[in-house]
Enzyme design. Sequence first.
Site, PDB file in Angstrom:
ATOM      1  N   ASP A 109     -38.973 -65.611 -82.598  1.00  0.00           N
ATOM      2  CA  ASP A 109     -38.642 -64.497 -81.704  1.00  0.00           C
ATOM      3  C   ASP A 109     -38.169 -63.264 -82.458  1.00  0.00           C
ATOM      4  OD1 ASP A 109     -36.330 -65.873 -82.474  1.00  0.00           O
ATOM      5  OD2 ASP A 109     -35.860 -66.550 -80.465  1.00  0.00           O
ATOM      6  N   ASN A 163     -26.603 -72.460 -73.262  1.00  0.00           N
ATOM      7  CA  ASN A 163     -27.162 -72.710 -71.931  1.00  0.00           C
ATOM      8  C   ASN A 163     -28.465 -73.513 -72.007  1.00  0.00           C
ATOM      9  OD1 ASN A 163     -28.931 -70.852 -72.970  1.00  0.00           O
ATOM     10  ND2 ASN A 163     -28.535 -69.245 -71.466  1.00  0.00           N
ATOM     11  N   HIS A 176     -31.041 -72.744 -73.929  1.00  0.00           N
ATOM     12  CA  HIS A 176     -32.265 -71.985 -74.246  1.00  0.00           C
ATOM     13  C   HIS A 176     -32.845 -72.433 -75.585  1.00  0.00           C
ATOM     14  CE1 HIS A 176     -29.800 -68.511 -76.203  1.00  0.00           C
ATOM     15  NE2 HIS A 176     -30.375 -69.173 -77.167  1.00  0.00           N
TER      16      HIS A 176
END
Length: 241
Positions: free
Chosen positions: A67, A136, A138
């Site tokens: 990313d 969370n 991800h």
Amino acid sequence: MKLIVTKDYETMSVRAAEEIAKIINNKPDAVVGLATGSTPFEMYKELIKMNKQGTLDFSKVTTINLDEYIGLSPQHPQSYRFFMDENLFDHINIDKKNTFLPNGLAKNVDEEGKTYDNMIDSLGGTDIQLLGIGKNGHIAFNEPDEKLIAGTHMTKLTESTIKANARFFNSIEEVPKTAVTMGLGQIMKAKKILLIASGIDKAEAIKGLMSGKINTSNPSTMLQMHNDVILIADEDAVSLL
Ligand code: F6R
């Protein structure tokens, strides 16, 4: 999923570096998927050490990162390209032409996503994909949502991720709100997945990952559908199992 529990962050890092080294030593022109963030930091130092000692050769390796923030140039100190250069590529014998990250300055992110996925596929896919995990759940920047996107795409970061990543910026306002991220479909195409996790902050996400249930509210749970995943986690990260 194979779970390896280590005493602490340092031993997790050494163990993870050994997994990556094993792949490259077996296949010198391996395609290696990499991640940024605090978790792989020491693991990269271990890989640098192996390279300097002459036990690990990156000269034929290709790397693919997960990313990049949208709007940050490769020269921006918080861009993921900068992170990778500073923490790994500048210290090993890799040909930088063979190191790839999504382009955070692409005018058309949809096109960039397709080009990125096609490039990975044309290389024959990744031999090993390194992953960290968000608090969370991800994976890359695939945030909890009703739907997850398979290919590389633009995504909005959640408040929790923006807060978590603010530690690298001067202020929370400076954290980009969007990123271009490999999607879970592309990640799942990797021949092998190496997930690393350290610290109590990750314990809830790891509990979800190991729950035996798959849901988009914890994107990491998708990894249960891959048949070659190694999770290397320290004792704190598995403390809720
Ligand atoms: C980074 C990435 C993220 C991180 C995750 C954990 O390329 O894709 O999913 O792996 O946010 O970050 P750290 O390691 O900083 O806790």
